[in-house]
Structure formats: structure tokens, C-alpha cells
Design a protein around this motif. Structure first.
Motif, PDB file in Angstrom:
ATOM      1  N   GLY A  10       0.829  -1.190   0.000  1.00 34.68           N
ATOM      2  CA  GLY A  10       0.000   0.000   0.000  1.00 34.68           C
ATOM      3  C   GLY A  10       0.869   1.249   0.000  1.00 34.68           C
ATOM      4  N   TYR A  11       0.379   2.307  -0.650  1.00 33.80           N
ATOM      5  CA  TYR A  11       1.151   3.547  -0.790  1.00 33.80           C
ATOM      6  C   TYR A  11       0.488   4.683  -0.004  1.00 33.80           C
ATOM      7  CZ  TYR A  11       3.312   0.941  -4.598  1.00 33.80           C
ATOM      8  OH  TYR A  11       3.960  -0.024  -5.333  1.00 33.80           O
ATOM      9  N   ASP A  12       1.330   5.577   0.506  1.00 27.93           N
ATOM     10  CA  ASP A  12       0.867   6.713   1.326  1.00 27.93           C
ATOM     11  C   ASP A  12       0.029   6.207   2.496  1.00 27.93           C
ATOM     12  OD1 ASP A  12       2.169   8.463  -0.333  1.00 27.93           O
ATOM     13  OD2 ASP A  12       0.387   8.978  -1.506  1.00 27.93           O
ATOM     14  N   PHE A  13       0.696   5.454   3.351  1.00 27.65           N
ATOM     15  CA  PHE A  13       0.054   4.816   4.489  1.00 27.65           C
ATOM     16  C   PHE A  13       0.039   5.752   5.697  1.00 27.65           C
ATOM     17  CE2 PHE A  13       0.886   2.444   8.480  1.00 27.65           C
ATOM     18  CZ  PHE A  13      -0.309   1.761   8.589  1.00 27.65           C
ATOM     19  N   THR A  14      -1.091   5.780   6.407  1.00 29.39           N
ATOM     20  CA  THR A  14      -1.212   6.584   7.628  1.00 29.39           C
ATOM     21  C   THR A  14      -1.932   5.764   8.696  1.00 29.39           C
ATOM     22  OG1 THR A  14      -1.352   8.658   6.378  1.00 29.39           O
ATOM     23  CG2 THR A  14      -2.121   8.696   8.654  1.00 29.39           C
ATOM     24  N   TYR A  15      -1.378   5.812   9.909  1.00 28.99           N
ATOM     25  CA  TYR A  15      -1.985   5.128  11.054  1.00 28.99           C
ATOM     26  C   TYR A  15      -2.107   6.152  12.173  1.00 28.99           C
ATOM     27  CZ  TYR A  15      -2.702   1.425  14.597  1.00 28.99           C
ATOM     28  OH  TYR A  15      -3.211   0.622  15.577  1.00 28.99           O
ATOM     29  N   GLU A  16      -3.337   6.385  12.669  1.00 29.55           N
ATOM     30  CA  GLU A  16      -3.556   7.370  13.731  1.00 29.55           C
ATOM     31  C   GLU A  16      -4.251   6.708  14.921  1.00 29.55           C
ATOM     32  OE1 GLU A  16      -5.876  10.422  11.907  1.00 29.55           O
ATOM     33  OE2 GLU A  16      -4.124  11.493  11.154  1.00 29.55           O
ATOM     34  N   ARG A  17      -3.785   7.081  16.105  1.00 24.75           N
ATOM     35  CA  ARG A  17      -4.425   6.615  17.337  1.00 24.75           C
ATOM     36  C   ARG A  17      -4.804   7.821  18.176  1.00 24.75           C
ATOM     37  NH1 ARG A  17      -1.721   1.992  20.763  1.00 24.75           N
ATOM     38  NH2 ARG A  17      -2.752   0.795  19.106  1.00 24.75           N
ATOM     39  N   PHE A  18      -6.049   7.810  18.674  1.00 24.01           N
ATOM     40  CA  PHE A  18      -6.540   8.911  19.487  1.00 24.01           C
ATOM     41  C   PHE A  18      -6.788   8.425  20.917  1.00 24.01           C
ATOM     42  CE2 PHE A  18      -7.391  10.144  15.182  1.00 24.01           C
ATOM     43  CZ  PHE A  18      -7.248  11.518  15.167  1.00 24.01           C
ATOM     44  N   THR A  19      -6.724   9.363  21.831  1.00 19.51           N
ATOM     45  CA  THR A  19      -7.000   9.049  23.234  1.00 19.51           C
ATOM     46  C   THR A  19      -8.508   9.036  23.459  1.00 19.51           C
ATOM     47  OG1 THR A  19      -6.984  11.362  23.938  1.00 19.51           O
ATOM     48  CG2 THR A  19      -4.859  10.202  23.883  1.00 19.51           C
ATOM     49  N   GLU A  20      -8.921   8.689  24.671  1.00 15.78           N
ATOM     50  CA  GLU A  20     -10.352   8.682  25.006  1.00 15.78           C
ATOM     51  C   GLU A  20     -10.952  10.079  24.952  1.00 15.78           C
ATOM     52  OE1 GLU A  20     -10.754   6.849  28.776  1.00 15.78           O
ATOM     53  OE2 GLU A  20     -10.212   4.826  28.064  1.00 15.78           O
ATOM     54  N   ASN A  21     -10.105  11.101  25.033  1.00 14.19           N
ATOM     55  CA  ASN A  21     -10.561  12.491  24.954  1.00 14.19           C
ATOM     56  C   ASN A  21     -10.508  13.027  23.534  1.00 14.19           C
ATOM     57  OD1 ASN A  21     -10.905  12.552  27.780  1.00 14.19           O
ATOM     58  ND2 ASN A  21      -8.723  13.044  28.073  1.00 14.19           N
ATOM     59  N   ASP A  22     -10.348  12.123  22.565  1.00 17.01           N
ATOM     60  CA  ASP A  22     -10.274  12.490  21.145  1.00 17.01           C
ATOM     61  C   ASP A  22      -9.061  13.374  20.832  1.00 17.01           C
ATOM     62  OD1 ASP A  22     -12.561  11.051  20.483  1.00 17.01           O
ATOM     63  OD2 ASP A  22     -13.887  12.741  20.913  1.00 17.01           O
ATOM     64  N   GLN A  23      -8.009  13.212  21.588  1.00 21.09           N
ATOM     65  CA  GLN A  23      -6.759  13.901  21.315  1.00 21.09           C
ATOM     66  C   GLN A  23      -5.813  12.932  20.604  1.00 21.09           C
ATOM     67  OE1 GLN A  23      -6.275  17.225  22.033  1.00 21.09           O
ATOM     68  NE2 GLN A  23      -8.437  17.162  22.670  1.00 21.09           N
ATOM     69  N   LEU A  24      -5.049  13.449  19.647  1.00 21.20           N
ATOM     70  CA  LEU A  24      -4.123  12.599  18.908  1.00 21.20           C
ATOM     71  C   LEU A  24      -3.036  12.064  19.841  1.00 21.20           C
ATOM     72  CD1 LEU A  24      -3.287  11.497  16.106  1.00 21.20           C
ATOM     73  CD2 LEU A  24      -1.825  13.528  15.870  1.00 21.20           C
TER      74      LEU A  24
END
Length: 360
Positions: free
Chosen positions: A172-186
Motif C-alpha cells: 500500500g502507498y501513502d500509508f497513515t496510522y492514527e491513534r486517538f485518546t479517550e478524549n479524542d486527542q491525537l
């Protein structure tokens, strides 16, 4: 309780319908075999797989065309009744036109139940082998998986995005993985030029890896040229095969759609459309029965040939409407429910109009 009239018409209804299946299904198999025999030989498909494929082909294609076969069979035997003046005799004996329709609706109900059971529980299992053979020997993986703008929500906090995906190379190209906290903060964000599945090591290889994360108000950035790592997902889980919804029964499909909605799948309309079409096919049996009886119950110059020609024309128009609205639902955001309802509503109105005209 069924009367002699009901049993007579119902018997003709079901026998003609079964005869139509026995006539056209082998023709469909032979036509498909004549078209695909070159690819089967070139790709050296095993005989056992070919036989299994055509068994599955019979179930998958036959189920889709059952309402059309029903439609043509009703026109055939009802036109014969009309040409023999049997309908005139039935109505002249004091039987109302609505009473005359009763065995037709009983027959449509039996066929609708058959279509429902086939479509919800039997055909999905056949679709697995049917599609696997198609994509292995005929399509060679073409359009097997979604290949662009893949977005998935893995759980309540984790999200991934891939701009382009090559299913053959598992990259896969241009891969992004994001995880947020319970307060919706990155919490952190991982990005890479590409992500590749390394099967022998059961790991993912990220190229031009960058990780940005925030701790105690401070931002930190990690960069590596290459990084081999583990994730909790599989590439195939992120990009399900295009026919995945066709292989699931009634209950599995509902659970699958709910899961894909939670993940924010971009092609969710395709899955929902499959679900609604399965419910619409039994309804189509009643709609097409009304039109077929209305058209063929009147004796007309030209006899059965005219009625069959009209019936085939209506069948093609119905399929055209179904395909057009289905494509709109898959590609333009058109409501899948409307895409399924509109053809039946349009032809239902046409059927009622023709029925009222036939009564007069």
C-alpha cells in the motif's frame, strides 16, 4: 382450501416454470462454456474445479434469473390457456378475474419462498467457489479488491488510510496510522511512503517511516528509512475482496455490514445493495407475475408469439432498470434502498395498470 381450478392452474404454473429452468439453465452453461473454454484450457484449470464451478454457476446465475424464468413461463402457459379459450370459459362460468388470479399468487408465493431460501442461505455458499474460480482463471485478480482511498476504523481509537493498494504485490502507498485518546486527542500518528506485507517474516515493512507523538505537551518525531514492525490487522482485512458480501448468508451479511459501517468503509453501498437485492428478488416474483398474467390472459392476434416477444422485451427493460439503479447506488451515493425499490415500484404500477385493462 384449493379448488380444482386452483390445482389446475397451479400445476401448469409450476410445471412450466420447472420446464423453463430445465431448458434454459443447460443452455446458459453451454453458452458460458463456449465463451470460456479457451481460458480454461490456457490456464490448465483442473477438471474437478471446472465441474464444481459450473455447479456453482447454476446456483448463482440461476437464482438471479429465477424471476425472469417465472415471468416467461407464466406468459407461455397463460397464452396457451387464452388461445384455447380456457380463460373465457373460466370467467364465463362466474369466476371473477380476481378469483382467477388466486392460484397465480399462490404459485408466486411458493417461488418467492424458494428464491428467498436460495438467495439468503444456499447461493452465498456457492458464490465462494464461483467467484474464486472466476478471479483465478478468468479475471486473474482484476478488480478483486478495492485499490484506492482505503479508509478503515480498526476500533474506537485506531484509524488507518492507504491512498493506493496493489493486491498482487501486497503493498500500500501513502500509508497513515492514527491513534486517538479517550478524549479524542491525537496520541500518535505513523506515516510511511508505503507499507508492504512480508509473508515469510509475518511482519510489515514501512518505507520512509515517520512517527509523530505527543507526551506531556511536547511533540516528538521519529524517522527511519525502513522499519519492520507488527500490526494487529491483516492487509486482506483492510481490503476485502469485491465479492465478499455475495458469500455471506442473511445473518453474516447483517453483521458484516454493521462492522464495515463502524470502520467507515468507503464502498459500504455495494454491500448494502447486495442485502436489499436479496430481499427484492422475492418481491419481483409477485410484480412480474401480475404483468405476465395481465399481458397473456387476453387472446390477441398473433397468439403466443406476440405475448412472448412482449414479455422478453419487458424482461430486458426490467434488467436494464435494475442495472442502472444498481450502478448509481454503487458509484454516485444514490440510496441502495431506492435503487432496489424503484424498478419494482415502476413495474408494479405498470402491472396494476395492465391488470385493470385486462379485466375490462
Amino acid at each position: 382450501m384449493l379448488t380444482i381450478l386452483d390445482k389446475y392452474i397451479l400445476k401448469r404454473y409450476l410445471i412450466t416454470f420447472l420446464g423453463m429452468l430445465l431448458l434454459f439453465v443447460p443452455i446458459g452453461i453451454m453458452a458460458n462454456l463456449a465463451e470460456k473454454i479457451g481460458k480454461i484450457i490456457d490456464n490448465e484449470a483442473p477438471l474437478a474445479e471446472v465441474i464444481a464451478y459450473y455447479g456453482n454457476f447454476t446456483l448463482v446465475i440461476g437464482n438471479l434469473l429465477l424471476p425472469i424464468f417465472l415471468f416467461l413461463s407464466i406468459i407461455f402457459f397463460t397464452s396457451k390457456l387464452a388461445s384455447n379459450t380456457e380463460i373465457v370459459a373460466i370467467l364465463s362460468s362466474g369466476v371473477s378475474y380476481n378469483r382467477f388470479l388466486r392460484p397465480y399468487f399462490i404459485g408466486a408465493g411458493l417461488v418467492a419462498i424458494f428464491i428467498f431460501v436460495m438467495g439468503m442461505f444456499i447461493v452465498p455458499n456457492a458464490s465462494i467457489g464461483f467467484n474464486k474460480f472466476e478471479y483465478t482463471y478468468f479475471k486473474k485478480g482484476r478488480d478483486l479488491q478495492q485499490t484506492s482511498n482505503i479508509f478503515n476504523q480498526l476500533n474506537d481509537t485506531d484509524f488507518i488510510y492507504v491512498k493506493n493498494f496493489d493486491p498482487n504485490r501486497q503493498i500500500g502507498y501513502d500509508f497513515t496510522y492514527e491513534r486517538f485518546t479517550e478524549n479524542d486527542q491525537l496520541d500518535f500518528k505513523i506515516s510511511a511512503q508505503n507499507i508492504r506485507w512480508i509473508e515469510k517474516d509475518s511482519t510489515y515493512r514501512l518505507t520512509s517511516y515517520t512517527k509523530r507523538y505527543i507526551r506531556e505537551g511536547n511533540e516528538y518525531i521519529q524517522r527511519k528509512r525502513n522499519l519492520d514492525t507488527l500490526f494487529t490487522f491483516q492487509i486482506d482485512d483492510l481490503t476485502p475482496v469485491s465479492y465478499i458480501a455475495d458469500t455471506k448468508n442473511l445473518f453474516e451479511l447483517d453483521a458484516f455490514i454493521a462492522d464495515q459501517k463502524k470502520k467507515g468503509a468507503a464502498n459500504i453501498n455495494t454491500y448494502v445493495l447486495v442485502k436489499y437485492k436479496r430481499w427484492a428478488l422475492p418481491i419481483a416474483a409477485f410484480v412480474l407475475t401480475i404483468i405476465a398474467v395481465a399481458v397473456s390472459s387476453v387472446k390477441r392476434r398473433g397468439g403466443m408469439g406476440v405475448n412472448l416477444a412482449f414479455g422478453i422485451g419487458v424482461a430486458f427493460i426490467y434488467i436494464f432498470f435494475d442495472k442502472v439503479f444498481g450502478t448509481l447506488a454503487e458509484q454516485s451515493g444514490f440510496s441502495p434502498l431506492l435503487a432496489v425499490l424503484l424498478p419494482n415500484l415502476i413495474f408494479g404500477v405498470v402491472g396494476i395498470f395492465l391488470l385493470q385493462k385486462a379485466k375490462r
